[in-house]
Design an enzyme around this catalytic site. Structure first.
Site, short mmCIF file in Angstrom:
data_model
loop_
_atom_site.label_atom_id
_atom_site.label_comp_id
_atom_site.label_asym_id
_atom_site.label_seq_id
_atom_site.Cartn_x
_atom_site.Cartn_y
_atom_site.Cartn_z
N ILE A 150 0.84 -1.19 0.00
CA ILE A 150 0.00 0.00 0.00
C ILE A 150 0.87 1.23 0.00
CG2 ILE A 150 -1.89 1.16 1.20
CD1 ILE A 150 -2.06 -1.48 2.90
N CYS A 151 0.45 2.23 -0.75
CA CYS A 151 1.15 3.52 -0.70
C CYS A 151 0.35 4.46 0.18
CB CYS A 151 1.29 4.10 -2.10
SG CYS A 151 2.03 5.73 -2.08
#
Ligand SMILES: [Zn+2]
Ligand SMILES: [Zn+2]
Ligand SMILES: [Zn+2]
Ligand SMILES: [Zn+2]
Ligand SMILES: [Zn+2]
Ligand SMILES: [Zn+2]
Lengths: 528, 179
Positions: B88-89
């Site tokens: 996930i960013c």
């Protein structure tokens, strides 16, 4: 890229639009200015190309660590006195404004609260920071709540235990190399930790590292300052050349440690090629490394008898030990053809259009062309290295010779000068090939190639003298020859750099690739 | 300074007042540093009614270092890598931005919010981000197809089935003609 935009706006303000657009007028006048802040180096900028300095030379100053510290202290003291705030806070404010004192003072006079908040200082107090034990305190980080737990809070009041604070600061400073912008550990809080609070919390060793890092931000925050990239060198260099000037000048600077590098991109000196082309070239070389690998090999085969030949000096005039065939290491052609008038080793002969009609032939020609330039580029790089090794060996022998022949140390310095000349000239030659790769074919290019040829021939002949055995080197006639050739090499290099730099500054070079700002600021008429 | 006290407290807090749409389980009772999270996409999200498995792993230096969080369920999203173990960013989790006082609840909230409102300007999957910006209809169609394929039924946390579905999905993941 912003150069382009600005350039366009300048043109349109003078061209199709009425000149009542004051915004555009400003950007038109100040073509050397920095985009969003006042420019203290304007004077220096106007100097470029005007004074007796050679067109390839830029003005720069080298600062040693104590100078850097002193400059910061002066600024901090000034702000401390003018704004009547503590030195710690003055330092934080200055760092927030990237050491632009004028802008800081101006903004602060306008809206002090806003400035303080943005810099992470919110409301100021003069109380010295202290550790406290507070009843019923529970640390929000480690969830420890034992009696007598020492805690600390910045002005924001977010309180954490001392152990957590130390761990947090230690990680920021030691692992992340952060100093000027370490925030309070509380989520969403942007208050910056000041030097006095830090001194209270961490060990002396960490404090020292912290202050070192703070010093670094002084240099890193200013566009006009850069660290010398030589390993173990602590000096910084100040130079007024800005990013957007880089299409018109190649700012080579040299540090007190004798390292020569480009202020624009920090790579080793790459005159005469501008940074943008250097970047393109290096990328191309990296992408095509497999095709080109064989070239930089240290051994090749004799073109006549195929026996293996090793190169151990910088000189490109090779003689096969077996068949005595003399050839050029770079083009593998006959060395006899490299005599004065026939010399054509540096120039790539474009084949006439007919045989390059289909795509395959075209791609072969373009590969050949690339290899021609890469070959010479890589060779000079390699030769410079070999020349240097050779000099190290020679120097040892010279010491011996000195003793035997009674020559003084001063008397053998001509060899050191010759070695230096070989190094710098080969460095220049190397980049002339990257530069030439991107040059479109025209008159200027021909002149450039002639200069390149002259320098290359001078360098090769000095290099050849340099490979002579020590006993011959000590001969006074050869010594005079070497000294003459050394100064001739240096002279040829200056001529070449002079010519390229002048044309670059005037935007006269035509490149076969996209290059920012390839033409000098044209009059508005030429644009229509 | 051990992180277990802090993790224990966060676990207790999360079980006494569970954050919305979230269930937490420990795959191993002896290891408090590894959490399995089932996140039900909120109704206002296009991923509704999908259920997503998240694996939270607390590093030794937690909370001074951020927790590591991956999607165990595949999802078609600009900010989550399109693979069986999706990373996930999230700016909150980047070393520079991470604050030791940030709680896992806050992070989970941010992830849930990401399902409602993707951030195409800070993408991990640029192609999906472009599609999200330029062809929302097609994006939603793909996202829903992923939900139907992967995010229905009981949530699985094992990442062993790396190759299981990839043959059939390769056509959807390969860049199409692009509008
Ligand atoms: Zn705070
Ligand atoms: Zn604590
Ligand atoms: Zn230096
Ligand atoms: Zn450069
Ligand atoms: Zn031979
Ligand atoms: Zn040759």
């Amino acid at each position: 890229m912003d150069t382009d935009d600005e350039f366009m706006s300048t043109v349109s303000s003078e061209g199709d639009m009425l000149p009542d657009d004051s915004d555009n007028d400003i950007s038109g006048d100040d073509d050397f200015g920095f985009d969003d802040e006042p420019d203290p180096d304007l004077d220096m900028q106007h100097d470029i190309g005007q004074t007796k300095r050679a067109p390839y030379d830029v003005k720069f100053t080298v600062y040693q660590p104590q100078d850097i510290q002193q400059q910061q202290d002066v600024l901090v003291n000034e702000v401390n006195m003018i704004l009547n705030i503590s030195k710690e806070e003055a330092a934080i404010l200055l760092r927030h404004f990237r050491w632009n004192k004028e802008r800081l003072l101006e903004d602060y006079m306008d809206r002090p609260e806003k400035v303080l908040e943005a810099a992470g200082l919110s409301q100021m107090t003069c109380d010295p920071p202290k550790l406290e034990v507070i009843r019923g305190f529970c640390c929000d980080i480690c969830c420890e709540e034992e009696e007598g737990l020492q805690s600390f809070a910045l002005k924001c009041g977010h309180r954490f235990c001392v152990d957590c604070y130390r761990h947090y600061l230690g990680q920021k400073i030691r692992e992340e190399g952060e100093a000027a912008r370490i925030q309070c550990p509380a989520e969403g809080c942007n208050i910056i930790i000041d030097a006095r609070s830090l001194d209270l919390l961490v060990t002396a060793e960490l404090t020292e590292r912290y202050h070192k890092l703070l010093n670094r931000t002084y240099v890193e925050d200013k566009e006009t300052l850069k660290w010398c990239p030589a390993p173990d060198c602590q000096n910084a260099i100040e130079c007024g050349v800005k990013k957007k000037d880089l299409s018109r000048i190649v700012p080579t600077v040299s540090c007190l440690c004798s390292h020569r590098f480009c202020f624009g991109c920090i790579l080793n000196d790459h005159q005469p090629a501008p940074c943008e082309l250097v970047k393109k070239w290096l990328k191309k070389c990296a992408d095509d490394s497999e095709t080109a690998n064989w070239i930089s090999a240290n051994t090749k085969e004799c073109p006549k008898c195929n026996s293996t030949i090793e190169k151990n000096g910088g000189c490109n005039h090779m003689t096969c030990r077996k068949c005595k065939h003399e050839f050029c290491w770079m083009c593998m052609g006959l060395w006899s053809e490299h005599g004065t008038s026939w010399y054509n080793c540096n120039r790539f002969e474009e084949k006439s259009g007919t045989d390059a009609r289909d795509a395959q032939a075209k791609s072969r020609v373009s590969l050949e062309r690339y290899l021609h330039y890469y070959n010479r580029y890589a060779n000079h790089e390699q030769s410079a290295r070999l020349d240097k090794d050779l000099y190290a060996k020679t120097e040892k022998k010279m010491v011996q010779l000195q003793k035997e022949s009674g020559m003084s140390w001063i008397e053998v310095q001509y060899l050191s000068s010759a070695s230096m000349a070989l190094q710098t000239c080969r460095q220049t030659l190397m980049w002339t090939y990257a530069f030439a790769f991107y040059l479109a074919r025209n008159n200027l290019t021909t002149i450039f190639e002639d200069n390149q040829k002259d320098l290359e021939m001078a360098v090769e002949s000095l290099s050849e003298m340099f490979e002579k055995p020590v006993t011959e080197l000590a001969d006074s006639r050869l010594k005079v020859d070497i000294m003459d050739k050394t100064s001739y090499c240096n002279k040829r290099r200056v001529i070449l750099l002079d010519d390229t730099a002048r044309n670059l500054a005037e935007g006269k070079w035509i490149f076969n690739v996209e290059f920012s700002n390839p033409t000098p600021m044209p009059g508005p008429s030429s644009r229509k | 300074m051990s992180s277990s006290k802090r993790i224990t407290k966060e676990l207790t807090d999360c079980t006494t007042t569970p954050p919305p749409n979230i269930t937490i389980t420990l795959p191993s009772d002896s290891n408090i540093s590894l959490w399995h999270i089932t996140l039900a996409a909120p109704p206002e999200s296009i991923y509704h009614p999908g259920k997503f498995g998240l694996i939270v792993s607390f590093p030794l230096e937690y909370p001074f270092k951020p927790p590591q969080i991956t999607f165990a369920t595949r999802i078609y999203h600009p900010n989550i890598t399109n693979e069986s173990s999706g990373s996930i960013c999230l700016s909150l989790l980047k070393t520079d931005n991470w604050k030791p006082s940030t709680k896992i609840v806050t992070v989970l909230d941010a992830i849930r919010q990401l399902l409602v409102e993707p951030q195409p300007d800070d993408p991990l999957e640029t192609r999906i981000a472009e599609q999200y910006k330029n062809d929302r209809k097609e994006f939603e169609k793909e996202a829903k197809a992923y939900v139907n394929k992967y995010a229905k039924g009981p949530v699985k946390f094992s990442t062993t089935t790396t190759d299981g579905g990839s043959t059939s999905t390769s056509s959807t993941t390969a860049p199409p003609g692009e509008a």
